[in-house]
Write an enzyme that holds these catalytic residues in place. Structure first.
Site, PDB file in Angstrom:
ATOM      1  CE1 TYR A   1      -4.072   1.973   0.916  1.00 46.29           C
ATOM      2  CE2 TYR A   1      -2.683   2.994   2.575  1.00 46.29           C
ATOM      3  CZ  TYR A   1      -3.863   2.965   1.846  1.00 46.29           C
ATOM      4  OH  TYR A   1      -4.814   3.939   2.068  1.00 46.29           O
TER       5      TYR A   1
ATOM      6  CE  LYS B   1      -3.711   4.808  -1.169  1.00 51.23           C
ATOM      7  NZ  LYS B   1      -4.786   5.313  -2.049  1.00 51.23           N
TER       8      LYS B   1
HETATM    9  P1  NAP Z   1     -13.507   2.376   1.693  1.00 49.93           P
HETATM   10  O1  NAP Z   1     -14.481   2.922   2.694  1.00 49.93           O
HETATM   11  O2  NAP Z   1     -13.040   0.977   1.799  1.00 49.93           O
HETATM   12  O3  NAP Z   1     -14.136   2.625   0.217  1.00 49.93           O
HETATM   13  C1  NAP Z   1     -13.382   2.246  -0.888  1.00 49.93           C
HETATM   14  C2  NAP Z   1     -14.074   2.707  -2.146  1.00 49.93           C
HETATM   15  O4  NAP Z   1     -13.233   2.364  -3.256  1.00 49.93           O
HETATM   16  C3  NAP Z   1     -15.423   2.048  -2.359  1.00 49.93           C
HETATM   17  O5  NAP Z   1     -16.306   3.002  -2.892  1.00 49.93           O
HETATM   18  C4  NAP Z   1     -15.104   0.964  -3.393  1.00 49.93           C
HETATM   19  O6  NAP Z   1     -16.179   0.697  -4.258  1.00 49.93           O
HETATM   20  C5  NAP Z   1     -14.013   1.633  -4.192  1.00 49.93           C
HETATM   21  N1  NAP Z   1     -13.179   0.684  -4.923  1.00 49.93           N
HETATM   22  C6  NAP Z   1     -12.318  -0.240  -4.424  1.00 49.93           C
HETATM   23  N2  NAP Z   1     -11.756  -0.931  -5.431  1.00 49.93           N
HETATM   24  C7  NAP Z   1     -12.283  -0.438  -6.588  1.00 49.93           C
HETATM   25  C8  NAP Z   1     -12.103  -0.747  -7.960  1.00 49.93           C
HETATM   26  N3  NAP Z   1     -11.275  -1.715  -8.362  1.00 49.93           N
HETATM   27  N4  NAP Z   1     -12.802  -0.032  -8.880  1.00 49.93           N
HETATM   28  C9  NAP Z   1     -13.663   0.952  -8.491  1.00 49.93           C
HETATM   29  N5  NAP Z   1     -13.870   1.278  -7.194  1.00 49.93           N
HETATM   30  C10 NAP Z   1     -13.190   0.585  -6.264  1.00 49.93           C
HETATM   31  O7  NAP Z   1     -12.185   3.258   1.650  1.00 49.93           O
HETATM   32  P2  NAP Z   1     -11.899   4.770   2.122  1.00 49.93           P
HETATM   33  O8  NAP Z   1     -11.380   4.723   3.495  1.00 49.93           O
HETATM   34  O9  NAP Z   1     -13.039   5.636   1.773  1.00 49.93           O
HETATM   35  O10 NAP Z   1     -10.653   5.085   1.168  1.00 49.93           O
HETATM   36  C11 NAP Z   1     -10.752   5.888   0.000  1.00 49.93           C
HETATM   37  C12 NAP Z   1      -9.353   6.239  -0.466  1.00 49.93           C
HETATM   38  O11 NAP Z   1      -8.668   6.932   0.581  1.00 49.93           O
HETATM   39  C13 NAP Z   1      -8.493   5.023  -0.788  1.00 49.93           C
HETATM   40  O12 NAP Z   1      -7.642   5.309  -1.877  1.00 49.93           O
HETATM   41  C14 NAP Z   1      -7.679   4.838   0.478  1.00 49.93           C
HETATM   42  O13 NAP Z   1      -6.472   4.170   0.226  1.00 49.93           O
HETATM   43  C15 NAP Z   1      -7.452   6.279   0.875  1.00 49.93           C
HETATM   44  N6  NAP Z   1      -7.106   6.483   2.283  1.00 49.93           N
HETATM   45  C16 NAP Z   1      -7.971   6.144   3.277  1.00 49.93           C
HETATM   46  C17 NAP Z   1      -7.602   6.370   4.599  1.00 49.93           C
HETATM   47  C18 NAP Z   1      -8.499   6.050   5.762  1.00 49.93           C
HETATM   48  O14 NAP Z   1      -8.054   6.221   6.915  1.00 49.93           O
HETATM   49  N7  NAP Z   1      -9.718   5.625   5.566  1.00 49.93           N
HETATM   50  C19 NAP Z   1      -6.357   6.925   4.886  1.00 49.93           C
HETATM   51  C20 NAP Z   1      -5.506   7.241   3.850  1.00 49.93           C
HETATM   52  C21 NAP Z   1      -5.898   7.032   2.539  1.00 49.93           C
HETATM   53  P3  NAP Z   1     -17.228  -0.544  -4.089  1.00 49.93           P
HETATM   54  O15 NAP Z   1     -17.607  -0.619  -2.637  1.00 49.93           O
HETATM   55  O16 NAP Z   1     -18.360  -0.119  -4.971  1.00 49.93           O
HETATM   56  O17 NAP Z   1     -16.558  -1.778  -4.601  1.00 49.93           O
END
Ligand code: NAP
Length: 245
Positions: free
Chosen positions: A153, A157
């Site tokens: 990851y 990133k």
């Molecule tokens: P999440 O709640 O797990 O949601 C992930 C989203 O990405 C869902 O809408 C999912 O869609 C979509 N997704 C995953 N694989 C996909 C694919 N192959 N094609 C299209 N859509 C896909 O994650 P989140 O926490 O909101 O994270 C969003 C972004 O922020 C990510 O890039 C993550 O790495 C980054 N991030 C998150 C955090 C954190 O603390 N949460 C911190 C740093 C960075 P479906 O459900 O429709 O499959």
């Protein structure tokens, strides 16, 4: 305000959903991409349409080149050329390096990094021609500082940051900006899946003393996509309660 065409990948849940709502509230036409969560994506679109905005949902696995390209085509057919792209879709497959499987590496690199390449390449020509574009990619503090158990990851990133800086250099003279937002610990399904001890242990490392909300990220992204942010490009903005300062 608004009036642009925006595409948000992974907009069915969490941070992507909040970004879609924030862009919809600013009057942009929002194409919400989802992979598996059709119902959640529809609900988010209904919220935007119900409050006077314009939104539609598009299924695509953005880790697959053809699907990413078709997604951009479908969004363009619905609303016109994409002017704002938010590369948000992401997954984790955490494990210590010595136990990390090839598939954990490949899935995370394809979904978190290759998808950014596929979607950005598909929109950039139109943006250059139009002399306007806003490209955002969601990285992570793991990409800045590394994180035990997240070598895959963190590599993806960190890769996003080099990629976006290069896009920023290619687009700068044509009104196309490209920036990265690096969230800290945000309350979503992704972090909900972590064990309680990890969730508790992270709090002392956050000077703000709290987890972030999807909206904290969405507001930063919305600013970077605005007309007023046109002189900001190639930057990485950590939205992390001070974690990485
Ligand atoms: P999440 O709640 O797990 O949601 C992930 C989203 O990405 C869902 O809408 C999912 O869609 C979509 N997704 C995953 N694989 C996909 C694919 N192959 N094609 C299209 N859509 C896909 O994650 P989140 O926490 O909101 O994270 C969003 C972004 O922020 C990510 O890039 C993550 O790495 C980054 N991030 C998150 C955090 C954190 O603390 N949460 C911190 C740093 C960075 P479906 O459900 O429709 O499959």
């Amino acid at each position: 305000m608004g009036g642009r065409v925006a595409l948000v990948t992974g907009a069915s849940r969490g941070i992507g959903r909040a970004i879609a709502l924030a862009l919809g509230a600013r009057g942009h036409k929002v194409a919400l991409n989802y992979n598996n969560s059709a119902g959640a994506a529809e609900e988010a679109a209904v919220l935007i349409n119900g409050s006077g905005g314009t939104a539609a949902v598009f299924q695509a696995d953005v880790s697959v080149e053809k699907e990413a390209a078709s997604l951009v085509e479908a969004a363009t057919a619905e609303f016109g050329p994409v002017e704002i792209l938010v590369n948000n879709a992401g997954i984790t497959r955490d494990s210590l390096l010595m136990r990390m499987k090839d598939s954990d590496w490949d899935d995370v690199l394809r979904t978190n990094l290759s998808s950014v390449f596929y979607c950005t390449r598909a929109v950039v020509r139109g943006m250059m021609k139009a002399r306007f574009g806003r490209i955002i990619a969601i990285s992570s503090v793991s990409g800045l500082a590394g994180n035990a158990g997240q070598a895959n990851y963190a590599a993806a990133k960190a890769g996003i940051i080099g990629f976006i800086k290069s896009v920023a250099r290619e687009g700068a003279s044509r009104g196309v900006t490209a920036n990265v937002v690096a969230p800290g610990f945000i309350e979503t399904d992704m972090t909900d899946a972590l064990p309680d001890e990890i969730k508790k242990a992270v709090i002392p490392a956050i000077p703000s003393g709290r987890y972030g909300s999807p909206r904290d990220i969405a507001e930063a992204v919305a600013f970077l996509t605005s007309e007023e942010a046109g002189y900001i490009t190639g930057q990485t903005l950590a939205v992390d309660g001070g974690m990485t300062m």
